[in-house]
Design an enzyme around this catalytic site. Sequence first.
Site, PDB file in Angstrom:
ATOM      1  N   ARG A   1       0.840  -1.208   0.000  1.00  0.00           N
ATOM      2  CA  ARG A   1       0.000   0.000   0.000  1.00  0.00           C
ATOM      3  C   ARG A   1       0.871   1.252   0.000  1.00  0.00           C
ATOM      4  O   ARG A   1       2.106   1.176   0.036  1.00  0.00           O
ATOM      5  CB  ARG A   1      -0.911   0.005   1.222  1.00  0.00           C
ATOM      6  CG  ARG A   1      -0.137   0.161   2.517  1.00  0.00           C
ATOM      7  CD  ARG A   1      -1.044   0.166   3.725  1.00  0.00           C
ATOM      8  NE  ARG A   1      -0.407   0.848   4.832  1.00  0.00           N
ATOM      9  CZ  ARG A   1      -0.840   0.814   6.075  1.00  0.00           C
ATOM     10  NH1 ARG A   1      -1.917   0.124   6.378  1.00  0.00           N
ATOM     11  NH2 ARG A   1      -0.208   1.476   7.026  1.00  0.00           N
ATOM     12  N   GLY A   2       0.204   2.403  -0.011  1.00  0.00           N
ATOM     13  CA  GLY A   2       0.885   3.691   0.174  1.00  0.00           C
ATOM     14  C   GLY A   2       2.012   3.930  -0.829  1.00  0.00           C
ATOM     15  O   GLY A   2       1.903   3.624  -2.021  1.00  0.00           O
TER      16      GLY A   2
ATOM     17  N   ASP B   1       5.834  -7.799   1.434  1.00  0.00           N
ATOM     18  CA  ASP B   1       5.150  -7.193   2.585  1.00  0.00           C
ATOM     19  C   ASP B   1       4.861  -8.279   3.615  1.00  0.00           C
ATOM     20  O   ASP B   1       5.131  -9.469   3.382  1.00  0.00           O
ATOM     21  CB  ASP B   1       3.857  -6.472   2.154  1.00  0.00           C
ATOM     22  CG  ASP B   1       3.611  -5.215   3.005  1.00  0.00           C
ATOM     23  OD1 ASP B   1       3.488  -5.361   4.245  1.00  0.00           O
ATOM     24  OD2 ASP B   1       3.549  -4.108   2.457  1.00  0.00           O
TER      25      ASP B   1
ATOM     26  N   ASP C   1       8.056 -10.945   6.912  1.00  0.00           N
ATOM     27  CA  ASP C   1       8.313  -9.871   7.872  1.00  0.00           C
ATOM     28  C   ASP C   1       9.815  -9.611   7.828  1.00  0.00           C
ATOM     29  O   ASP C   1      10.606 -10.509   8.145  1.00  0.00           O
ATOM     30  CB  ASP C   1       7.863 -10.316   9.277  1.00  0.00           C
ATOM     31  CG  ASP C   1       8.069  -9.206  10.306  1.00  0.00           C
ATOM     32  OD1 ASP C   1       8.948  -8.338  10.094  1.00  0.00           O
ATOM     33  OD2 ASP C   1       7.363  -9.224  11.318  1.00  0.00           O
TER      34      ASP C   1
ATOM     35  N   ASN D   1      11.521   0.325   1.438  1.00  0.00           N
ATOM     36  CA  ASN D   1      10.438   1.281   1.689  1.00  0.00           C
ATOM     37  C   ASN D   1       9.679   0.971   2.975  1.00  0.00           C
ATOM     38  O   ASN D   1       9.145   1.886   3.605  1.00  0.00           O
ATOM     39  CB  ASN D   1       9.472   1.261   0.496  1.00  0.00           C
ATOM     40  CG  ASN D   1       8.147   1.890   0.837  1.00  0.00           C
ATOM     41  OD1 ASN D   1       8.015   3.112   0.882  1.00  0.00           O
ATOM     42  ND2 ASN D   1       7.143   1.055   1.125  1.00  0.00           N
ATOM     43  N   ALA D   2       9.625  -0.304   3.389  1.00  0.00           N
ATOM     44  CA  ALA D   2       8.840  -0.671   4.575  1.00  0.00           C
ATOM     45  C   ALA D   2       9.269   0.190   5.755  1.00  0.00           C
ATOM     46  O   ALA D   2      10.460   0.362   6.004  1.00  0.00           O
ATOM     47  CB  ALA D   2       9.030  -2.150   4.900  1.00  0.00           C
TER      48      ALA D   2
ATOM     49  N   LEU E   1       9.958  11.408  24.199  1.00  0.00           N
ATOM     50  CA  LEU E   1      10.915  10.465  24.798  1.00  0.00           C
ATOM     51  C   LEU E   1      10.538  10.144  26.244  1.00  0.00           C
ATOM     52  O   LEU E   1      10.732   9.017  26.710  1.00  0.00           O
ATOM     53  CB  LEU E   1      12.342  11.032  24.726  1.00  0.00           C
ATOM     54  CG  LEU E   1      13.423  10.009  25.073  1.00  0.00           C
ATOM     55  CD1 LEU E   1      13.441   8.845  24.097  1.00  0.00           C
ATOM     56  CD2 LEU E   1      14.792  10.662  25.139  1.00  0.00           C
TER      57      LEU E   1
ATOM     58  N   ASN F   1      11.799  15.779  14.808  1.00  0.00           N
ATOM     59  CA  ASN F   1      10.367  16.058  14.934  1.00  0.00           C
ATOM     60  C   ASN F   1       9.913  15.662  16.331  1.00  0.00           C
ATOM     61  O   ASN F   1      10.243  14.569  16.800  1.00  0.00           O
ATOM     62  CB  ASN F   1       9.601  15.250  13.882  1.00  0.00           C
ATOM     63  CG  ASN F   1       8.272  15.884  13.561  1.00  0.00           C
ATOM     64  OD1 ASN F   1       7.999  17.029  13.947  1.00  0.00           O
ATOM     65  ND2 ASN F   1       7.432  15.146  12.866  1.00  0.00           N
TER      66      ASN F   1
ATOM     67  N   TYR G   1      11.762   7.377  15.447  1.00  0.00           N
ATOM     68  CA  TYR G   1      11.600   7.412  13.990  1.00  0.00           C
ATOM     69  C   TYR G   1      12.710   8.259  13.349  1.00  0.00           C
ATOM     70  O   TYR G   1      13.337   7.845  12.368  1.00  0.00           O
ATOM     71  CB  TYR G   1      10.218   7.992  13.683  1.00  0.00           C
ATOM     72  CG  TYR G   1       9.837   8.043  12.223  1.00  0.00           C
ATOM     73  CD1 TYR G   1       9.445   6.876  11.548  1.00  0.00           C
ATOM     74  CD2 TYR G   1       9.831   9.237  11.517  1.00  0.00           C
ATOM     75  CE1 TYR G   1       9.062   6.928  10.209  1.00  0.00           C
ATOM     76  CE2 TYR G   1       9.449   9.296  10.187  1.00  0.00           C
ATOM     77  CZ  TYR G   1       9.065   8.133   9.539  1.00  0.00           C
ATOM     78  OH  TYR G   1       8.681   8.189   8.217  1.00  0.00           O
TER      79      TYR G   1
HETATM   80  N1  LIG Z   1       3.705   9.079   4.312  1.00  0.00           N
HETATM   81  C1  LIG Z   1       4.601  10.010   4.567  1.00  0.00           C
HETATM   82  O1  LIG Z   1       4.290  11.216   4.647  1.00  0.00           O
HETATM   83  C2  LIG Z   1       6.044   9.647   4.751  1.00  0.00           C
HETATM   84  C3  LIG Z   1       6.934  10.692   5.037  1.00  0.00           C
HETATM   85  C4  LIG Z   1       8.267  10.393   5.188  1.00  0.00           C
HETATM   86  C5  LIG Z   1       8.714   9.096   5.061  1.00  0.00           C
HETATM   87  N2  LIG Z   1       7.842   8.079   4.794  1.00  0.00           N
HETATM   88  C6  LIG Z   1       8.385   6.735   4.696  1.00  0.00           C
HETATM   89  O2  LIG Z   1       7.961   6.136   3.465  1.00  0.00           O
HETATM   90  C7  LIG Z   1       7.787   4.728   3.642  1.00  0.00           C
HETATM   91  C8  LIG Z   1       6.385   4.326   3.226  1.00  0.00           C
HETATM   92  O3  LIG Z   1       5.441   5.100   3.975  1.00  0.00           O
HETATM   93  P1  LIG Z   1       3.851   4.951   3.818  1.00  0.00           P
HETATM   94  O4  LIG Z   1       3.284   6.240   4.240  1.00  0.00           O
HETATM   95  O5  LIG Z   1       3.527   4.414   2.482  1.00  0.00           O
HETATM   96  O6  LIG Z   1       3.568   3.856   4.949  1.00  0.00           O
HETATM   97  P2  LIG Z   1       2.396   2.784   5.088  1.00  0.00           P
HETATM   98  O7  LIG Z   1       2.227   2.539   6.536  1.00  0.00           O
HETATM   99  O8  LIG Z   1       1.200   3.203   4.293  1.00  0.00           O
HETATM  100  O9  LIG Z   1       3.035   1.494   4.388  1.00  0.00           O
HETATM  101  C9  LIG Z   1       4.154   0.820   4.921  1.00  0.00           C
HETATM  102  C10 LIG Z   1       4.170  -0.596   4.400  1.00  0.00           C
HETATM  103  O10 LIG Z   1       5.285  -1.257   5.034  1.00  0.00           O
HETATM  104  C11 LIG Z   1       4.867  -2.548   5.445  1.00  0.00           C
HETATM  105  N3  LIG Z   1       5.659  -3.047   6.565  1.00  0.00           N
HETATM  106  C12 LIG Z   1       5.706  -2.537   7.822  1.00  0.00           C
HETATM  107  N4  LIG Z   1       6.473  -3.310   8.608  1.00  0.00           N
HETATM  108  C13 LIG Z   1       6.945  -4.310   7.830  1.00  0.00           C
HETATM  109  C14 LIG Z   1       7.778  -5.432   8.077  1.00  0.00           C
HETATM  110  N5  LIG Z   1       8.281  -5.685   9.299  1.00  0.00           N
HETATM  111  N6  LIG Z   1       8.066  -6.275   7.040  1.00  0.00           N
HETATM  112  C15 LIG Z   1       7.569  -6.032   5.812  1.00  0.00           C
HETATM  113  N7  LIG Z   1       6.751  -4.994   5.523  1.00  0.00           N
HETATM  114  C16 LIG Z   1       6.457  -4.135   6.530  1.00  0.00           C
HETATM  115  C17 LIG Z   1       3.409  -2.333   5.864  1.00  0.00           C
HETATM  116  O11 LIG Z   1       2.682  -3.559   5.914  1.00  0.00           O
HETATM  117  C18 LIG Z   1       2.913  -1.379   4.791  1.00  0.00           C
HETATM  118  O12 LIG Z   1       2.395  -2.066   3.674  1.00  0.00           O
HETATM  119  C19 LIG Z   1       8.087   4.460   5.124  1.00  0.00           C
HETATM  120  O13 LIG Z   1       9.428   4.046   5.250  1.00  0.00           O
HETATM  121  C20 LIG Z   1       7.887   5.798   5.768  1.00  0.00           C
HETATM  122  O14 LIG Z   1       8.614   5.925   6.957  1.00  0.00           O
HETATM  123  C21 LIG Z   1       6.509   8.350   4.648  1.00  0.00           C
END
Ligand SMILES: NC(=O)c1ccc[n+]([C@@H]2O[C@H](COP(=O)([O-])OP(=O)(O)OC[C@H]3O[C@@H](n4cnc5c(N)ncnc54)[C@H](O)[C@@H]3O)[C@@H](O)[C@H]2O)c1
Length: 447
Positions: free
Chosen positions: A220-221, A241, A264, A288-289, A297, A347, A353
Amino acid sequence: MSDRYIDFANSSLGHRLVAALGLPSPVRLERWPAGRLRPVEGALLLGGGALTAKVQAFAQKLTDATYTYGAEASTWIPGHGPKLKAVVFDASDLQHTDQLKQLREFFQPLLKNLDNSAHLVILGRAPETLSDPFAASAQRALEGFSRSLAKELRNGGVLQLLYVGEGAEDQLEGALRFFLSPKSAYISGQVIRLEACATPVEDWTRPLAGRKALVTGAARGIGASIAETLARDGADVILLDVPQAKADLEALAARLGARTVVLDICAEDAATQLVEHLPDGLDILVHNAGITRDKTLANMTPEYWDAVLAVNLNAPQVLTQALLDSGTLHDNARVVLLASISGIAGNRGQTNYAASKAGLIGLAQAWAPLLKARGISINAVAPGFIETQMTAHIPFALREAGRRMSSLGQGGLPQDVAEAVAWLGQPGSGAVSGQALRVCGQSLLGA
Ligand SMILES: NC(=O)c1ccc[n+]([C@@H]2O[C@H](COP(=O)([O-])OP(=O)(O)OC[C@H]3O[C@@H](n4cnc5c(N)ncnc54)[C@H](O)[C@@H]3O)[C@@H](O)[C@H]2O)c1
């Protein structure tokens, strides 16, 4: 998640109301539609020093309307020529403070003649590569100029500074195809260094053809969008995933004709399993995960801390090392790590994070020189506020602040991050390594 304020601000009533109240009026950014061929649809203005000739040599592949300043028929005259969709100014020859006025002289007349979503690029030479302190200072001055001008652009305009290394001039086409096109719609005020690279792109309509790519967190995402974009550009994509996301993962894989790996990435045997799933090796690896477990904290539990560091930082380290050690990652491979502007600016509520994402940027910087001999590049992409399920969970007021506190006044789309990853995945993008590319609309956080 949709941004209703942009819809409102771009309606006829909303537009008038927003202007009358002096509220921010973000425009709808132009994005790259499937099937488009030309990076620039409109007029491209070139100017400046010797690198302009290099750009001129392939400019007709970018657009059929290239101009230079002047009074003749084929040249561009402010107020008379067409609106500009793209601008390239070569400032690499500027060596003294008094020459910097060329920036003002070149850019000032064109600013009121920019089309919507215009893309501007300044070319320079990296200050750290210059022995003359005054020349280095002049080239560093480009950074302050370009980041400031990026903040002054209106109507979705964006601007980047590309420092072109000696011998990297051939890499300009790939970089400008990205930075002058809507693929970089949500990137602005960035400084990128290009180096020489021996692997060219063969076919610009399918720059990733024949490349095997793995995307983690692809159900997703942003991950799903990265998978779609890599497939669009010709890559053979493998989607990974967690077991809970299997249904979504398989639905996307069916649509893209891709393979899946249900795993995982923190499992104890994840590295062994992954290597077994990739017997044909890998050319593009996208970590990307990622997860968030936000708490200040003072309230951070060990479980929250450990979970974020394990998924976001430890897993990419361990898996990349295993893919390198096993020979799974081919020579000339491209590795992209999804960081975050939180990892640059910090942040509140995200010590875990931000530590993990800063760690990824450090990983790219440290690994880049070590992997250079094999032609492998490794970079971080640092998204700002992107409209996904992750950001949909942010409380309303913070979400609005995240969206508006950037030069473009809006959140980005997963496609914006995906386009940056796809560009860094190209064979020619070995020209970029050890860098962090922000996809954040020039967010004020850590700018
Ligand atoms: N959305 C934002 O604004 C944003 C901003 C900065 C960085 N990011 C980074 O971009 C990446 C994607 O973000 P997103 O918003 O699409 O997140 P999301 O939560 O929509 O998707 C993350 C995906 O990673 C998978 N995942 C999580 N843990 C896992 C594991 N242990 N093994 C395998 N898969 C795993 C989840 O199942 C999910 O499908 C992330 O690394 C996030 O930190 C996102």
